[in-house]
Design a protein around this motif. Structure first.
Motif, PDB file in Angstrom:
ATOM      1  N   TYR A 168       7.752 -56.063-141.584  1.00 43.76           N
ATOM      2  CA  TYR A 168       7.498 -56.966-142.703  1.00 43.76           C
ATOM      3  C   TYR A 168       8.325 -58.233-142.519  1.00 43.76           C
ATOM      4  N   PHE A 169       7.711 -59.375-142.806  1.00 38.14           N
ATOM      5  CA  PHE A 169       8.451 -60.639-142.733  1.00 38.14           C
ATOM      6  C   PHE A 169       8.193 -61.447-143.992  1.00 38.14           C
ATOM      7  N   HIS A 170       9.231 -62.142-144.393  1.00 38.19           N
ATOM      8  CA  HIS A 170       9.069 -63.076-145.511  1.00 38.19           C
ATOM      9  C   HIS A 170       8.226 -64.256-145.013  1.00 38.19           C
TER      10      HIS A 170
ATOM     11  N   GLY B  72      13.299 -60.168-143.078  1.00 37.24           N
ATOM     12  CA  GLY B  72      12.392 -59.187-142.498  1.00 37.24           C
ATOM     13  C   GLY B  72      12.845 -57.788-142.828  1.00 37.24           C
ATOM     14  N   SER B  73      11.962 -56.835-142.605  1.00 38.33           N
ATOM     15  CA  SER B  73      12.377 -55.443-142.728  1.00 38.33           C
ATOM     16  C   SER B  73      11.394 -54.600-141.951  1.00 38.33           C
ATOM     17  N   CYS B  74      11.815 -53.363-141.718  1.00 35.37           N
ATOM     18  CA  CYS B  74      11.052 -52.474-140.867  1.00 35.37           C
ATOM     19  C   CYS B  74      10.656 -51.297-141.747  1.00 35.37           C
TER      20      CYS B  74
ATOM     21  N   HIS C 212      15.194 -59.253-133.951  1.00 37.53           N
ATOM     22  CA  HIS C 212      16.043 -58.427-134.819  1.00 37.53           C
ATOM     23  C   HIS C 212      15.230 -57.262-135.409  1.00 37.53           C
ATOM     24  N   GLU C 213      14.063 -57.564-135.951  1.00 38.99           N
ATOM     25  CA  GLU C 213      13.254 -56.500-136.564  1.00 38.99           C
ATOM     26  C   GLU C 213      12.697 -55.538-135.516  1.00 38.99           C
ATOM     27  N   LEU C 214      12.331 -56.055-134.357  1.00 35.86           N
ATOM     28  CA  LEU C 214      11.831 -55.167-133.297  1.00 35.86           C
ATOM     29  C   LEU C 214      12.915 -54.173-132.887  1.00 35.86           C
TER      30      LEU C 214
END
Ligand SMILES: [Zn+2]
Length: 242
Positions: free
Chosen positions: A186-188, A177-179, A205-207
């Motif tokens: 964004y998530f894979h 994921g990424s922010c 984690h991303e939140l």
């Protein structure tokens, strides 16, 4: 019960030539006059590189590795998981496909109006679309991931005091994921292959990154407040490496 990670032995670190071995981890050691600090990198291939100023003692190198060990296992697990999640498939009857940590068998069918369906514990794929099977499965996973991850995120928004703009599901290469800009997450698409409680950890984690872009102690505190057993989930996730 989660088994304790096995320490192979209590042998001291062994630096042989440009190799450093600490327990079950082996590093290529790169000493450079230009370096001021120690740094570990995990190559795409999974090779571990430890960069160091020229005169750092082995005991200090070992301490550094042990301190970062959890991070290293996580990185290795990520690469391994992503590599293993979707091994090359043949799209034949009976082949297993993961969804939220469980494997479902594929059945080729005729005359279904959509390319892929999950019905009564089977993935149903239209026989005449087998050649495009991979794309259709990815499309199915992406749609499902978007819905599932977004619903999961809703459960945490108030508690974590965050308001993501929305989520996008795509191929993120070697990241789960990424922010991004404008508070988009964004998530894979492969996140939806993980067991549900691990995918949930990826969401939390991303939140937490919406508050704190880096993995600072404050970041981990936020994760822990939202998900007190996050360490267990992370450890479980790392153990899937073996
Ligand atoms: Zn992160």
């Amino acid at each position: 019960m989660i088994p304790e990670p096995v320490r192979s032995c209590d042998a001291p670190p062994a630096a042989v030539g440009n190799r450093l071995i600490v327990d079950d981890l082996q590093f290529t050691l790169k000493r450079s006059l230009r370096r001021r600090t120690l740094q570990i990198t995990v190559e795409r291939s999974g090779e571990l590189v430890l960069s160091s100023p020229p005169d750092v003692e082995e005991s200090r190198l070992e301490a550094f590795v042990l301190e970062k060990r959890f991070w290293i296992y996580t990185k290795l697990a990520e690469k391994e998981q992503l590599r293993r999640c979707v091994p090359s498939k043949e799209y034949v009857d009976g082949e297993g496909f993961l969804y939220l940590g469980r494997s479902y068998r594929l059945r080729l069918v005729d005359g279904q109006c959509v390319p892929v369906k999950l019905l009564h514990g089977r993935f149903l794929l239209r026989r005449d679309w087998v050649a495009e099977g991979r794309n259709h499965l990815i499309q199915w996973y992406s749609n499902r991931a978007k819905e599932w991850l977004w619903n999961k995120a809703q459960e945490y928004l108030t508690r974590m005091e965050v308001k993501p703009a929305g989520i996008k599901v795509q191929d993120l290469g070697y990241r789960w994921g990424s922010c991004g800009k404008g508070d988009w997450l964004y998530f894979h698409w492969k996140t939806i292959l993980l067991p549900a409680h691990i995918a949930e950890y990826v969401v939390v984690h991303e939140l937490a990154h919406l508050h704190q872009p880096h993995h600072t102690p404050e970041f981990w505190q936020r994760v822990e407040r939202a998900m007190p057993d996050f360490e267990r989930r992370k450890i479980w996730w790392c153990l899937t490496l073996t």
